[in-house]
Design a protein around this motif. Structure first.
Motif, PDB file in Angstrom:
ATOM      1  N   ARG A 115      31.096  44.536  38.378  1.00 11.55           N
ATOM      2  CA  ARG A 115      32.191  43.180  38.866  1.00 11.55           C
ATOM      3  C   ARG A 115      31.310  42.343  39.612  1.00 11.55           C
ATOM      4  O   ARG A 115      30.909  42.402  40.578  1.00 11.55           O
ATOM      5  CB  ARG A 115      33.009  44.113  40.180  1.00 11.55           C
ATOM      6  CG  ARG A 115      33.870  45.199  39.325  1.00 11.55           C
ATOM      7  CD  ARG A 115      34.970  46.045  39.825  1.00 11.55           C
ATOM      8  NE  ARG A 115      35.698  46.759  38.759  1.00 11.55           N
ATOM      9  CZ  ARG A 115      35.372  48.098  38.580  1.00 11.55           C
ATOM     10  NH1 ARG A 115      33.933  48.667  38.594  1.00 11.55           N
ATOM     11  NH2 ARG A 115      36.208  48.524  37.584  1.00 11.55           N
ATOM     12  N   CYS A 116      32.253  41.311  40.264  1.00 19.28           N
ATOM     13  CA  CYS A 116      32.191  40.217  41.030  1.00 19.28           C
ATOM     14  C   CYS A 116      33.123  39.004  41.367  1.00 19.28           C
ATOM     15  O   CYS A 116      34.257  39.276  41.077  1.00 19.28           O
ATOM     16  CB  CYS A 116      31.357  39.836  40.106  1.00 19.28           C
ATOM     17  SG  CYS A 116      30.868  37.558  41.277  1.00 19.28           S
ATOM     18  N   LYS A 142      29.919  48.609  33.491  1.00 19.77           N
ATOM     19  CA  LYS A 142      30.915  47.671  33.862  1.00 19.77           C
ATOM     20  C   LYS A 142      30.377  47.200  35.415  1.00 19.77           C
ATOM     21  O   LYS A 142      30.355  47.651  36.621  1.00 19.77           O
ATOM     22  CB  LYS A 142      32.458  47.988  34.022  1.00 19.77           C
ATOM     23  CG  LYS A 142      33.008  46.942  34.337  1.00 19.77           C
ATOM     24  CD  LYS A 142      34.778  47.975  34.117  1.00 19.77           C
ATOM     25  CE  LYS A 142      35.692  46.625  34.254  1.00 19.77           C
ATOM     26  NZ  LYS A 142      37.114  46.727  34.255  1.00 19.77           N
ATOM     27  N   CYS A 188      38.246  37.427  33.927  1.00 18.11           N
ATOM     28  CA  CYS A 188      38.001  36.480  35.266  1.00 18.11           C
ATOM     29  C   CYS A 188      39.167  36.864  35.862  1.00 18.11           C
ATOM     30  O   CYS A 188      39.714  35.776  35.309  1.00 18.11           O
ATOM     31  CB  CYS A 188      37.710  35.175  35.632  1.00 18.11           C
ATOM     32  SG  CYS A 188      35.777  35.921  36.532  1.00 18.11           S
ATOM     33  N   GLU A 199      30.991  43.760  31.210  1.00 17.66           N
ATOM     34  CA  GLU A 199      30.964  44.908  31.066  1.00 17.66           C
ATOM     35  C   GLU A 199      30.188  44.889  29.260  1.00 17.66           C
ATOM     36  O   GLU A 199      30.491  44.041  28.736  1.00 17.66           O
ATOM     37  CB  GLU A 199      32.135  46.033  30.132  1.00 17.66           C
ATOM     38  CG  GLU A 199      32.231  47.262  29.622  1.00 17.66           C
ATOM     39  CD  GLU A 199      33.383  47.910  29.826  1.00 17.66           C
ATOM     40  OE1 GLU A 199      33.934  48.918  30.338  1.00 17.66           O
ATOM     41  OE2 GLU A 199      34.211  47.589  29.126  1.00 17.66           O
ATOM     42  N   GLN A 232      28.966  40.617  44.559  1.00 13.43           N
ATOM     43  CA  GLN A 232      28.797  41.313  43.286  1.00 13.43           C
ATOM     44  C   GLN A 232      29.026  43.109  44.023  1.00 13.43           C
ATOM     45  O   GLN A 232      28.160  43.955  45.073  1.00 13.43           O
ATOM     46  CB  GLN A 232      27.493  41.387  42.550  1.00 13.43           C
ATOM     47  CG  GLN A 232      27.709  40.396  42.254  1.00 13.43           C
ATOM     48  CD  GLN A 232      26.852  39.681  41.371  1.00 13.43           C
ATOM     49  OE1 GLN A 232      25.546  38.591  41.578  1.00 13.43           O
ATOM     50  NE2 GLN A 232      26.064  40.452  40.213  1.00 13.43           N
ATOM     51  N   SER A 246      41.965  39.158  40.688  1.00 16.68           N
ATOM     52  CA  SER A 246      41.055  40.383  40.639  1.00 16.68           C
ATOM     53  C   SER A 246      39.992  40.535  40.245  1.00 16.68           C
ATOM     54  O   SER A 246      39.306  39.119  40.672  1.00 16.68           O
ATOM     55  CB  SER A 246      41.957  41.316  39.790  1.00 16.68           C
ATOM     56  OG  SER A 246      42.819  41.780  39.851  1.00 16.68           O
ATOM     57  N   PRO A 247      39.010  40.392  40.577  1.00 14.84           N
ATOM     58  CA  PRO A 247      37.104  40.353  40.498  1.00 14.84           C
ATOM     59  C   PRO A 247      37.007  40.194  39.177  1.00 14.84           C
ATOM     60  O   PRO A 247      38.024  40.899  38.787  1.00 14.84           O
ATOM     61  CB  PRO A 247      36.675  42.228  40.944  1.00 14.84           C
ATOM     62  CG  PRO A 247      38.144  42.282  42.237  1.00 14.84           C
ATOM     63  CD  PRO A 247      39.302  42.640  41.562  1.00 14.84           C
ATOM     64  N   CYS A 248      36.759  39.367  39.581  1.00 21.40           N
ATOM     65  CA  CYS A 248      35.768  39.059  37.557  1.00 21.40           C
ATOM     66  C   CYS A 248      34.720  40.620  36.976  1.00 21.40           C
ATOM     67  O   CYS A 248      34.076  41.339  37.887  1.00 21.40           O
ATOM     68  CB  CYS A 248      34.745  37.976  37.888  1.00 21.40           C
ATOM     69  SG  CYS A 248      35.576  36.354  38.367  1.00 21.40           S
ATOM     70  N   SER A 249      34.664  41.010  36.340  1.00 18.88           N
ATOM     71  CA  SER A 249      33.795  41.410  35.617  1.00 18.88           C
ATOM     72  C   SER A 249      33.113  41.521  34.454  1.00 18.88           C
ATOM     73  O   SER A 249      32.744  40.582  33.568  1.00 18.88           O
ATOM     74  CB  SER A 249      35.026  43.029  35.343  1.00 18.88           C
ATOM     75  OG  SER A 249      35.736  42.787  34.418  1.00 18.88           O
TER      76      SER A 249
END
Lengths: 115, 114
Positions: B22-23, B20, B69, B78, B6, B73-76
């Motif tokens: 990210r994960c 925002k 997700c 926000e 994260q 790409s990373p999940c996010s």
């Protein structure tokens, strides 16, 4: 809906002594049961989990837990604690089936190990 | 040890600002969860995904919160307009799903809204 209760908000134990943390759950069916630990400024780390089989499950770092269907409980134990076991411990449940895997957490027990 | 990553670890925003985080879930885990942990150690489930599709989300998430997700790409997560009550530790977790039900958590993003 399921719920989890951890009746002890704080526990202080001497290094080398045994530890037991209590967890009671309420659910219409036997859920998946988990114990997680959270060290300061960290996320949650899984200690152990139970769904079926032997009611005593072994986890990491010498922890074990015992499931009791009759008491709707899943208590965590450790025979001899170390100072590094100071952390917050969370019991959690997840209903079986479905795709969500959503966890319901207890209130947590803050464990302080003193020398 | 969990391999859920994260970023950022800490996030400070003013009220009304976007926040925002990210994960990156553990490799091979198709199910991703977002939880909010407040200072009283109360956990609130926000949303979960299987691959790129939303499985469940709470009403709060539908209004000021958005999450995705995307593939590769990373999940996010926000928050469109941060409020003081959003100050919390935001935890991302992933799992294999399909009955395995073990969630592996990241270290979290600590959001402070001034």
């Amino acid at each position: 809906a399921q719920s989890v209760t951890q009746p002890d908000a704080r526990v202080t134990v001497s290094e080398g002594a045994s530890l037991q943390l209590r967890c009671k759950y309420s659910s219409s069916v036997t859920p998946y049961l988990f114990w997680y630990v959270q060290y300061p400024r960290q996320g949650l780390q899984l200690l152990l989990k139970y769904y079926s089989g032997d009611p005593v499950v072994q986890g990491v770092n010498g922890f074990e837990a015992e499931f009791s269907k009759s008491n709707s409980s899943f208590h965590l134990r450790k025979a001899s604690v170390h100072w590094s076991d100071s952390a917050v411990y969370f019991c959690a449940v997840s209903l079986t089936g479905g795709l969500s895997g959503k966890l319901t957490f207890g209130e947590g027990t803050q464990v302080t190990v003193i020398s | 040890n969990s391999k859920v990553i994260q970023t950022p670890r800490y996030l400070v925003k003013g009220q009304g600002q976007k926040a925002k985080m990210r994960c990156i879930p553990e490799k091979g885990h198709p199910v991703v969860f977002w939880y909010q942990q407040n200072k009283n150690n109360e956990f609130k489930f926000l949303i979960n995904f299987q691959n790129q599709e939303v499985l469940q989300q709470i009403d709060m998430t539908e209004k000021r919160f958005s999450a995705e997700c995307p593939s590769n790409s990373p999940c996010s997560l926000e928050i469109q307009s941060s409020e003081a009550g959003d100050s919390a530790l935001y935890l991302c977790a992933s799992s294999l799903g399909g009955g395995a039900e073990t969630l592996y958590f990241g270290s979290g993003t600590r959001l402070t809204v001034l």
